[in-house]
Design a protein around this motif. Structure first.
Motif, PDB file in Angstrom:
ATOM      1  N   HIS A 131      32.968  30.173  41.972  1.00 35.63           N
ATOM      2  CA  HIS A 131      32.346  30.030  40.649  1.00 35.63           C
ATOM      3  C   HIS A 131      31.700  31.364  40.273  1.00 35.63           C
ATOM      4  CE1 HIS A 131      32.999  25.707  40.334  1.00 35.63           C
ATOM      5  NE2 HIS A 131      32.781  25.677  41.638  1.00 35.63           N
ATOM      6  N   THR A 132      32.204  31.930  39.219  1.00 33.07           N
ATOM      7  CA  THR A 132      31.762  33.274  38.836  1.00 33.07           C
ATOM      8  C   THR A 132      31.354  33.319  37.368  1.00 33.07           C
ATOM      9  OG1 THR A 132      34.027  33.882  38.303  1.00 33.07           O
ATOM     10  CG2 THR A 132      33.261  34.432  40.519  1.00 33.07           C
ATOM     11  N   VAL A 133      30.826  34.464  36.983  1.00 31.36           N
ATOM     12  CA  VAL A 133      30.455  34.721  35.598  1.00 31.36           C
ATOM     13  C   VAL A 133      31.259  35.926  35.129  1.00 31.36           C
ATOM     14  CG1 VAL A 133      28.583  35.442  34.058  1.00 31.36           C
ATOM     15  CG2 VAL A 133      28.125  33.812  35.933  1.00 31.36           C
ATOM     16  N   LYS A 134      32.026  35.710  34.075  1.00 31.05           N
ATOM     17  CA  LYS A 134      32.794  36.832  33.527  1.00 31.05           C
ATOM     18  C   LYS A 134      31.816  37.866  32.966  1.00 31.05           C
ATOM     19  CE  LYS A 134      37.135  37.507  31.080  1.00 31.05           C
ATOM     20  NZ  LYS A 134      38.345  36.769  30.654  1.00 31.05           N
ATOM     21  N   GLY A 135      32.038  39.134  33.322  1.00 29.69           N
ATOM     22  CA  GLY A 135      31.115  40.184  32.879  1.00 29.69           C
ATOM     23  C   GLY A 135      29.857  40.267  33.716  1.00 29.69           C
TER      24      GLY A 135
END
Lengths: 291, 269
Positions: B229-233
């Motif tokens: 689970h990641t955050v774009k940018g």
């Protein structure tokens, strides 16, 4: 031709431990001997050609020479991008084996007719097209491909193709293989693939008097450069193929001579658009298409 | 270099490369900086002095548009001079704008999506045939899971018990035009992957310890997929979760702000 392929592959796999056969859930009655003899080197990728082709590239990137076996359009058009990006661009030893060139699967309909496969394969820079004319050329092509690993497209007839040669000939990329004729002749028919026997029948019927007959089983983008020298001794050349005329072998041949310095008159025999969507026996459709 | 330092360098270099080349995909690169840092600093058996060593672990970047992050990671660990990153996106540079196998340490060129996992499955199968101990890792984007070839490969890898294959999905929930949910929803992703007979684990894709633990949690006989689970940018306040930064590149002023953000977020970590 299909059986010659499998028998030769079996013999080569005995001495080449990196030979792997991957099938796209096709090959009933043909591939079983390989699966039985080399179970650790045989995989059925299922009805999933896109994965099959990239998978083969992955195997090849680790030293395997992979033979990806299926019928006509499935290992070609279905996964054209996988062939272009993964196999050809990375210059990996994957031999795409397409069984049933031309209208060999005539009664199975358009989905199984290989009418545009040369057009697709010949625009890939590293791809070597191997279109043997008979079972003996099939063995010769396979030996060449094994000895010279790289991206290749082996286009076979379905079965029962007549033997034109009596032994395994020497084949070399871009080089015409003389089948019959006289040294002093100034006219030639150059065929690729299973059209060889058809062209031989033309000669037997006297359709092309004075023409020598050649087969060109190994060709592709990088072999264009060899054609001008071979055409020099001829005033007329007829190309022959069981593929649609557009963008096929004949087109490739004329492009190979495109500089205009050759005075040779080139014409082509290929399948006409009449065969699109038609169903019938291979001989019926070949005749309908003009072969 | 420890993984945190490597992640910081990857972010800084990625921003500078994209800025200089006026290229796209900075959001996608920042999204995977921590995953790459954990792989290269903690997980992979990989010698930068011998990037093609036969016994190396293999890593395939399937989301080839995020290549600046991989180029940066490979340069920072010593596969090629960091100075060469300046050539990214320039005429005839081997550092092209989608990942290139002409760059030392890069296994496979991608750009069109849906190719990396099938290719990695082939490598893993070859490893099994040859009874080799090395592992294969492949990093995919979430939008890339739209491609049918991936689902074909998921079936194949599970069917053949490729437990030497680990897939990591960079689940930042944004595609190029909109959210994943609004494009082609993936949920329930965990259940889908489990139903394809993979071992599935989820992790915070920016928590290095959690990622390392998840990547190491494989089970015998099963390929492993890590839903990261990641955050774009990630790391740049004005880029985080903004679709705009899939394509846009920062001008001089925004680059300065972005670099300050990155440095600040690193101090806070």
């Amino acid at each position: 031709m299909r059986d010659a392929f499998l028998n030769e592959l079996l013999a080569l796999a005995e001495v080449q431990p990196n030979v792997v056969l991957v099938v796209g859930d096709l090959g009933f009655g043909v591939v079983e001997p390989f699966a039985d003899r080399f179970p650790e080197r045989f995989f059925n990728a299922g009805v999933a050609e896109q994965n099959m082709m990239s998978l083969c590239a992955g195997l090849a990137s680790e030293g395997c020479h992979v033979f990806a076996y299926s019928i006509a359009n499935f290992p070609t058009f279905r996964c054209a991008e996988q062939i272009r990006n993964d196999v050809d661009y990375h210059n990996l030893p994957v031999t795409i084996v397409s069984v049933g060139g031309g209208v060999a699967y005539g009664n199975l309909g358009y989905s199984h007719h290989a009418l545009q496969d040369y057009a697709l394969m010949r625009v890939l820079p590293n791809m070597l097209i191997a279109a043997p004319g008979d079972p003996w050329e099939t063995r010769a092509c396979l030996r060449y491909l094994i000895d010279n690993p790289g991206p290749s497209y082996l286009r076979l007839g379905k079965s029962g193709e007549a033997s034109v040669h009596s032994h395994v000939p020497e084949v070399s990329p871009g080089q015409w293989l003389k089948v019959q004729g006289q040294p002093e002749s100034t006219s030639a028919i150059v065929t690729t693939g299973a059209t060889l026997a058809i062209a031989q029948a033309w000669l037997a019927r006297g359709e092309y008097p004075e023409h020598n007959l050649y087969s060109l089983p190994l060709w592709g983008m990088r072999q264009k450069q060899y054609q001008a020298a071979q055409v020099e001794q001829f005033q007329r050349v007829v190309t022959a193929e069981d593929h649609i005329a557009d963008a096929g072998f004949g087109s490739w041949f004329r492009e190979a001579l495109h500089d205009g310095r050759s005075s040779c008159e080139v014409s082509s025999r290929a399948l006409s658009a009449e065969v699109f969507g038609k169903v019938g026996a291979q001989s019926t459709l070949n005749a309908l298409g003009g072969l | 270099m420890n993984s945190q330092s490597l992640a910081l360098s990857v972010r800084e270099q990625s921003l500078r490369m994209v800025h200089r080349a006026r290229a796209s995909h900075i959001g996608s690169a920042l999204s995977i900086a921590d995953i790459l840092a954990v792989l290269y600093a903690r997980v992979l058996r990989f010698d930068p002095a011998q990037p093609a060593a036969p016994d190396r672990d293999r890593f395939v970047l399937s989301k080839g548009h995020a290549c600046v992050a991989l180029y940066a990671a490979l340069a920072e660990i010593g596969c090629f001079p960091v100075k060469e990153l300046d050539e990214y996106g320039q005429d005839f540079s081997r550092l092209m704008n989608h990942v290139s196998h002409h760059v030392p340490g890069v296994e496979f060129s991608t750009g069109s999506l849906g190719h990396g996992l099938p290719f990695a499955a082939g490598k893993a199968l070859a490893g099994k045939i040859a009874k080799q101990p090395w592992q294969v890792f492949v990093l995919l984007s979430d939008g890339e899971m739209d491609e049918g070839s991936n689902w074909e490969a998921l079936m194949f890898a599970a069917h053949h018990g490729l437990d030497n294959l680990t897939a990591i999905i960079d689940y930042n929930k944004l595609q190029s035009l909109d959210t994943v949910d609004n494009t082609l929803g993936l949920e329930p992703l965990r259940e889908k992957l489990a139903a394809f007979n993979w071992s599935v684990v989820e992790a915070d894709g920016h928590d290095h310890d959690a990622l390392e633990s998840a990547i190491g949690s494989g089970s015998p006989g099963l390929p492993l997929v890590v839903i990261a689970h990641t955050v774009k940018g990630k790391g740049v306040s004005f880029m985080e979760n903004e679709v705009l930064w899939h394509y846009r590149n920062p001008d001089d002023g925004l680059l300065d702000r972005a670099l300050k953000d990155i440095a600040g977020s690193q101090r806070d970590a």
